[in-house]
Design a protein around this motif. Structure first.
Motif, PDB file in Angstrom:
ATOM      1  N   ALA A 189       0.834  -1.198   0.000  1.00 39.58           N
ATOM      2  CA  ALA A 189       0.000   0.000   0.000  1.00 39.58           C
ATOM      3  C   ALA A 189       0.869   1.249   0.000  1.00 39.58           C
ATOM      4  N   TYR A 190       0.291   2.306  -0.519  1.00 42.16           N
ATOM      5  CA  TYR A 190       0.864   3.648  -0.423  1.00 42.16           C
ATOM      6  C   TYR A 190      -0.192   4.512   0.236  1.00 42.16           C
ATOM      7  N   VAL A 191       0.130   5.041   1.400  1.00 43.72           N
ATOM      8  CA  VAL A 191      -0.788   5.895   2.163  1.00 43.72           C
ATOM      9  C   VAL A 191      -0.098   7.229   2.376  1.00 43.72           C
ATOM     10  N   HIS A 192      -0.739   8.298   1.901  1.00 41.76           N
ATOM     11  CA  HIS A 192      -0.129   9.615   2.021  1.00 41.76           C
ATOM     12  C   HIS A 192      -1.107  10.603   2.642  1.00 41.76           C
ATOM     13  N   GLY A 193      -0.631  11.336   3.626  1.00 45.54           N
ATOM     14  CA  GLY A 193      -1.478  12.337   4.259  1.00 45.54           C
ATOM     15  C   GLY A 193      -0.747  13.635   4.513  1.00 45.54           C
ATOM     16  N   GLY A 194       0.344  13.874   3.799  1.00 44.99           N
ATOM     17  CA  GLY A 194       1.160  15.042   4.083  1.00 44.99           C
ATOM     18  C   GLY A 194       1.025  16.196   3.123  1.00 44.99           C
ATOM     19  N   GLY A 195       0.122  16.101   2.151  1.00 44.65           N
ATOM     20  CA  GLY A 195      -0.087  17.204   1.226  1.00 44.65           C
ATOM     21  C   GLY A 195       0.345  16.877  -0.193  1.00 44.65           C
ATOM     22  N   ALA A 211      -5.214  -1.102 -13.380  1.00 46.63           N
ATOM     23  CA  ALA A 211      -4.629  -2.395 -13.026  1.00 46.63           C
ATOM     24  C   ALA A 211      -5.452  -3.126 -11.969  1.00 46.63           C
ATOM     25  N   GLY A 212      -6.573  -2.547 -11.547  1.00 45.63           N
ATOM     26  CA  GLY A 212      -7.447  -3.203 -10.584  1.00 45.63           C
ATOM     27  C   GLY A 212      -7.170  -2.890  -9.139  1.00 45.63           C
ATOM     28  N   LEU A 213      -6.296  -1.919  -8.885  1.00 49.66           N
ATOM     29  CA  LEU A 213      -6.026  -1.528  -7.506  1.00 49.66           C
ATOM     30  C   LEU A 213      -7.089  -0.565  -6.999  1.00 49.66           C
ATOM     31  N   PHE A 214      -7.156  -0.434  -5.691  1.00 50.23           N
ATOM     32  CA  PHE A 214      -8.097   0.481  -5.033  1.00 50.23           C
ATOM     33  C   PHE A 214      -7.400   1.813  -4.784  1.00 50.23           C
ATOM     34  N   CYS A 215      -8.067   2.911  -5.126  1.00 47.70           N
ATOM     35  CA  CYS A 215      -7.523   4.252  -4.888  1.00 47.70           C
ATOM     36  C   CYS A 215      -8.606   5.132  -4.289  1.00 47.70           C
ATOM     37  N   SER A 216      -8.265   5.885  -3.272  1.00 45.23           N
ATOM     38  CA  SER A 216      -9.232   6.792  -2.638  1.00 45.23           C
ATOM     39  C   SER A 216      -8.488   7.839  -1.828  1.00 45.23           C
ATOM     40  N   ARG A 217      -9.250   8.701  -1.192  1.00 47.99           N
ATOM     41  CA  ARG A 217      -8.704   9.591  -0.188  1.00 47.99           C
ATOM     42  C   ARG A 217      -8.637   8.840   1.143  1.00 47.99           C
ATOM     43  N   LEU A 218      -8.051   9.451   2.169  1.00 45.23           N
ATOM     44  CA  LEU A 218      -7.861   8.769   3.444  1.00 45.23           C
ATOM     45  C   LEU A 218      -9.174   8.312   4.064  1.00 45.23           C
ATOM     46  N   GLU A 239      -4.246  -2.958  -2.708  1.00 43.77           N
ATOM     47  CA  GLU A 239      -5.019  -4.025  -3.315  1.00 43.77           C
ATOM     48  C   GLU A 239      -6.476  -3.891  -2.880  1.00 43.77           C
ATOM     49  N   ALA A 240      -7.388  -4.212  -3.783  1.00 43.41           N
ATOM     50  CA  ALA A 240      -8.813  -4.026  -3.496  1.00 43.41           C
ATOM     51  C   ALA A 240      -9.253  -4.806  -2.257  1.00 43.41           C
ATOM     52  N   HIS A 241      -8.752  -6.020  -2.089  1.00 40.81           N
ATOM     53  CA  HIS A 241      -9.218  -6.833  -0.966  1.00 40.81           C
ATOM     54  C   HIS A 241      -8.684  -6.328   0.370  1.00 40.81           C
ATOM     55  N   ARG A 242      -7.682  -5.465   0.352  1.00 40.03           N
ATOM     56  CA  ARG A 242      -7.146  -4.891   1.590  1.00 40.03           C
ATOM     57  C   ARG A 242      -7.806  -3.568   1.958  1.00 40.03           C
ATOM     58  N   SER A 243      -8.609  -3.009   1.064  1.00 44.19           N
ATOM     59  CA  SER A 243      -9.044  -1.627   1.244  1.00 44.19           C
ATOM     60  C   SER A 243      -9.868  -1.413   2.502  1.00 44.19           C
ATOM     61  N   ALA A 244     -10.816  -2.309   2.804  1.00 39.66           N
ATOM     62  CA  ALA A 244     -11.674  -2.108   3.981  1.00 39.66           C
ATOM     63  C   ALA A 244     -10.845  -2.104   5.261  1.00 39.66           C
ATOM     64  N   ASP A 245      -9.953  -3.090   5.407  1.00 41.52           N
ATOM     65  CA  ASP A 245      -9.130  -3.156   6.613  1.00 41.52           C
ATOM     66  C   ASP A 245      -8.181  -1.966   6.705  1.00 41.52           C
ATOM     67  N   LEU A 246      -7.615  -1.575   5.567  1.00 44.60           N
ATOM     68  CA  LEU A 246      -6.668  -0.458   5.586  1.00 44.60           C
ATOM     69  C   LEU A 246      -7.380   0.850   5.920  1.00 44.60           C
ATOM     70  N   LEU A 247      -8.547   1.072   5.348  1.00 49.17           N
ATOM     71  CA  LEU A 247      -9.288   2.299   5.649  1.00 49.17           C
ATOM     72  C   LEU A 247      -9.705   2.336   7.118  1.00 49.17           C
TER      73      LEU A 247
END
Length: 270
Positions: A189-195, A211-218, A239-247
């Motif tokens: 995952a790539y998680v960015h919250g610094g601007g 490519a089927g990956l999940f992308c969103s805001r925080l 990855e899409a299957h990780r999105s709920a847990d990661l969010l």
């Protein structure tokens, strides 16, 4: 034969990368700040000239150009970061080799459809990832959550995530490099919250989504582009299957989320 937007995005990203590689080899013994500025300018001028030649009616939003309000009423807008990772572009590794963790971003936004084409070139690695041929992430096994993070300025959010879960931090340069590391399987995952601004994420998001990956805001909301204010400060790619847990993990780490005001343009950090 007509060049598709997918093909054009990839061609533009690759050709701008060649301009940057040539410039870096031609310029010797100059301060890093000068190399950064000249790289930004050269790649920007190349992209604008090529777009004016092959897509003369399209608008452009570039990190290095003045923001033309005509884009707000345009049906097609190219969102480009001519050199993502100027610091990495201007530095060498301890062994003396030029760093390769920088990128060129080229994306197309269309009214009513959002991001429809894009490419991320990693010129120092002779790689290009595009919506035309996005590839698929390889299957990875169990283990800690591998997060792509900045070598020099990881956001405070990353430390909070690491305190809540089994996380392995994988340092690297530009936003494009980080997002593509998820696509290649180097990171989870790539998680960015610094601007960030729209040009920091548009092309990586276009390619990752294709490519089927999940992308969103925080907070899990969608990423919107070609807005009047291009400030778009946070990003999740996984990855899409990780999105709920990661969010859910991000929500626990941030509480109310990131509502920081936009800094001056030059202070944006990939």
């Amino acid at each position: 034969m007509t060049t598709t937007d997918h093909e054009l995005a990839a061609q533009l990203a690759v050709s701008a990368g060649r301009v940057l590689l040539a410039l870096r080899e031609q310029i010797v013994d100059v301060p890093a700040a000068e190399l950064k500025d000249r790289g930004d300018a050269a790649a920007h001028e190349h992209l604008l000239a090529e777009l004016a030649r092959v897509r003369p009616t399209d608008a452009v939003l570039s990190e290095e150009g003045a923001d033309d309000p005509v884009r707000l009423s345009a049906d097609r807008v190219w969102i480009v970061d001519p050199l993502d990772g100027t610091r990495e572009f201007s530095e060498r590794d301890p062994d003396g080799a030029w760093r390769t963790d920088w990128a060129v971003h080229v994306a197309l936004w269309e009214r009513g459809a959002g991001l429809t084409a894009g490419a991320v070139a990693l010129p120092g690695r002779d790689q290009v990832f595009s919506t035309g041929e996005p590839g698929r992430r390889p299957v990875t096994g169990p283990g800690p959550l591998r997060l792509a993070v900045s070598r020099s300025r990881p956001p405070a959010l990353i430390a909070r995530l690491a305190a809540l879960a089994d996380v392995e931090l994988v340092p690297m340069g530009s936003a494009g490099v980080k997002a593509m590391s998820v696509l290649t399987g180097q990171c989870d995952a790539y998680v960015h919250g610094g601007g960030q601004y729209e040009w920091d994420s548009a092309a990586p998001v276009a390619v990752a989504t294709a490519a089927g990956l999940f992308c969103s805001r925080l907070d899990g909301s969608g990423l919107e582009y070609n807005r009047e204010n291009p400030w778009l400060p946070d990003l999740v790619v996984c990855e899409a299957h990780r999105s709920a847990d990661l969010l859910d993990l991000i929500a626990r780490a941030t509480g109310t989320g990131d509502a920081s005001p936009a800094p001056a343009k030059e202070n944006a950090a990939p």
